[in-house]
Design a protein around this motif. Structure first.
Motif, PDB file in Angstrom:
ATOM      1  N   GLY A  27       3.503  -4.893   3.558  1.00 57.46           N
ATOM      2  CA  GLY A  27       3.086  -3.833   2.565  1.00 57.46           C
ATOM      3  C   GLY A  27       4.455  -3.435   1.684  1.00 57.46           C
ATOM      4  N   VAL A  28       5.664  -3.914   2.087  1.00 58.04           N
ATOM      5  CA  VAL A  28       6.734  -3.841   1.449  1.00 58.04           C
ATOM      6  C   VAL A  28       7.549  -5.180   1.052  1.00 58.04           C
ATOM      7  CG1 VAL A  28       9.022  -2.540   1.456  1.00 58.04           C
ATOM      8  CG2 VAL A  28       7.040  -1.533   2.853  1.00 58.04           C
ATOM      9  N   GLY A  29       7.814  -5.091  -0.248  1.00 60.72           N
ATOM     10  CA  GLY A  29       8.626  -6.331  -0.557  1.00 60.72           C
ATOM     11  C   GLY A  29      10.287  -6.055  -0.541  1.00 60.72           C
ATOM     12  N   GLY A  30      10.834  -7.099  -0.505  1.00 60.11           N
ATOM     13  CA  GLY A  30      12.509  -6.710  -0.386  1.00 60.11           C
ATOM     14  C   GLY A  30      13.150  -7.904   0.116  1.00 60.11           C
ATOM     15  N   GLN A  63      -0.472  -7.738  -1.607  1.00 64.74           N
ATOM     16  CA  GLN A  63      -1.043  -6.200  -1.485  1.00 64.74           C
ATOM     17  C   GLN A  63      -2.800  -6.369  -1.559  1.00 64.74           C
ATOM     18  OE1 GLN A  63      -0.912  -4.588  -5.527  1.00 64.74           O
ATOM     19  NE2 GLN A  63       0.136  -6.454  -6.450  1.00 64.74           N
ATOM     20  N   THR A  64      -3.651  -5.411  -1.414  1.00 62.99           N
ATOM     21  CA  THR A  64      -4.979  -5.510  -1.741  1.00 62.99           C
ATOM     22  C   THR A  64      -5.292  -4.391  -2.614  1.00 62.99           C
ATOM     23  OG1 THR A  64      -5.208  -4.105   0.201  1.00 62.99           O
ATOM     24  CG2 THR A  64      -5.433  -6.433   0.736  1.00 62.99           C
ATOM     25  N   SER A  87      -2.915  -1.314  -2.730  1.00 62.44           N
ATOM     26  CA  SER A  87      -2.213  -1.020  -1.534  1.00 62.44           C
ATOM     27  C   SER A  87      -0.924  -0.758  -1.852  1.00 62.44           C
ATOM     28  CB  SER A  87      -2.306  -1.942  -0.291  1.00 62.44           C
ATOM     29  OG  SER A  87      -1.991  -3.281  -0.774  1.00 62.44           O
ATOM     30  N   SER A  88      -0.113  -1.373  -2.891  1.00 62.98           N
ATOM     31  CA  SER A  88       0.897  -1.359  -3.274  1.00 62.98           C
ATOM     32  C   SER A  88       1.242  -0.035  -4.274  1.00 62.98           C
ATOM     33  CB  SER A  88       1.621  -2.493  -4.108  1.00 62.98           C
ATOM     34  OG  SER A  88       0.642  -2.356  -5.500  1.00 62.98           O
ATOM     35  N   GLY A  89       0.168   0.629  -4.695  1.00 59.44           N
ATOM     36  CA  GLY A  89       0.505   1.892  -5.275  1.00 59.44           C
ATOM     37  C   GLY A  89       0.699   1.456  -7.000  1.00 59.44           C
ATOM     38  N   LEU A  90       0.698   0.000  -7.180  1.00 61.35           N
ATOM     39  CA  LEU A  90       0.720  -0.449  -8.515  1.00 61.35           C
ATOM     40  C   LEU A  90      -0.650  -0.308  -9.329  1.00 61.35           C
ATOM     41  CD1 LEU A  90       2.658  -3.562  -7.980  1.00 61.35           C
ATOM     42  CD2 LEU A  90       3.678  -1.526  -8.956  1.00 61.35           C
ATOM     43  N   PRO A  91      -0.534   0.014 -10.736  1.00 62.25           N
ATOM     44  CA  PRO A  91      -1.559   0.381 -11.370  1.00 62.25           C
ATOM     45  C   PRO A  91      -2.813  -0.831 -11.358  1.00 62.25           C
ATOM     46  CG  PRO A  91      -0.262  -0.106 -12.786  1.00 62.25           C
ATOM     47  CD  PRO A  91       0.610  -0.066 -11.510  1.00 62.25           C
ATOM     48  N   VAL A  92      -3.982  -0.644 -11.178  1.00 63.84           N
ATOM     49  CA  VAL A  92      -4.972  -1.544 -11.410  1.00 63.84           C
ATOM     50  C   VAL A  92      -6.029  -1.671 -12.751  1.00 63.84           C
ATOM     51  CG1 VAL A  92      -7.296  -2.244 -10.093  1.00 63.84           C
ATOM     52  CG2 VAL A  92      -5.362  -1.536  -8.783  1.00 63.84           C
ATOM     53  N   ALA A 124      -1.596  -7.752 -11.078  1.00 63.65           N
ATOM     54  CA  ALA A 124      -0.805  -8.837 -11.329  1.00 63.65           C
ATOM     55  C   ALA A 124       0.465  -8.961 -10.651  1.00 63.65           C
ATOM     56  CB  ALA A 124      -0.451  -8.872 -12.957  1.00 63.65           C
ATOM     57  N   GLY A 125       0.837  -7.823  -9.853  1.00 63.67           N
ATOM     58  CA  GLY A 125       1.829  -7.648  -8.982  1.00 63.67           C
ATOM     59  C   GLY A 125       3.225  -7.497  -9.885  1.00 63.67           C
ATOM     60  N   ASP A 126       4.503  -7.595  -9.227  1.00 58.43           N
ATOM     61  CA  ASP A 126       5.725  -7.210  -9.748  1.00 58.43           C
ATOM     62  C   ASP A 126       6.761  -8.003  -8.834  1.00 58.43           C
ATOM     63  OD1 ASP A 126       5.996  -5.701  -7.554  1.00 58.43           O
ATOM     64  OD2 ASP A 126       6.248  -3.807  -8.604  1.00 58.43           O
ATOM     65  N   ALA A 127       7.903  -7.440  -9.214  1.00 61.51           N
ATOM     66  CA  ALA A 127       9.100  -8.215  -8.618  1.00 61.51           C
ATOM     67  C   ALA A 127       9.129  -7.978  -6.823  1.00 61.51           C
ATOM     68  CB  ALA A 127      10.362  -7.538  -8.841  1.00 61.51           C
TER      69      ALA A 127
END
Length: 171
Positions: A27-30, A63-64, A87-92, A124-127
């Protein structure tokens, strides 16, 4: 040393080569970085490594989406606010694929007509996070109660057949 993930599965392939499995933190990108310090290991002959090495690999986390169905609805009643989270906390984003039956603005659901309403939540996701798999919720919008009967009134008082400067002679 491993950062950005967890090491497991160290496997010696030959006298001078080994592999290690590194799993990103869920659940963590990097970036995953594996660092081998000078003098930190020996080969099969017992010779210590004289130089260090570092390898890095960026990765995007998955993410889900969690999207609660508003349940079956009835025209003429106020539908609940829509709730969808990632699950990422990004807006849906929530949209209607049946705008003749229902529409969405932000988290506000508007019922347009009776039928089957289909809503899709997407991110849509991000970096750091890839796109989330979309989640669709379908429910029924029923026609609601029959409208209250309308009563028309002539405006004439009982027995009084006059109206605004004139008279009415028959019904």
């Amino acid at each position: 040393t491993v950062t950005g993930g967890t090491a497991s599965g160290f496997n010696r392939i030959s006298g001078s080569q080994a592999t290690i499995v590194v799993t990103p933190t869920p659940g963590v990108g990097g970036t995953i970085t594996v660092t081998v310090a000078p003098g930190s290991f020996t080969d099969i002959a017992g010779n210590a490594n004289t130089a260090g090495a570092t390898a890095s690999k960026p990765y995007i986390a998955s993410q889900t989406i969690t999207f609660a169905s508003p349940g079956n609805q009835t025209l003429g009643t106020a539908p609940p606010a829509l709730v969808a989270t990632s699950s990422s906390g990004l807006p849906v984003t929530i949209s209607s694929t049946t705008p003749a039956v229902c529409t969405v603005s932000g988290t506000t659901l508007t019922l347009v007509s009776a039928g089957t309403c289909s809503l899709t939540a997407s991110q849509a996701g991000d970096a750091n996070f890839g796109p989330a798999p979309s989640v669709t919720r379908t429910f029924t919008v029923s026609g609601g109660a029959s409208p209250a009967p309308l009563t028309f009134s002539s405006g004439f008082a009982a027995g009084n057949l006059t109206v605004e400067g004139g008279s009415y002679f028959s019904y």
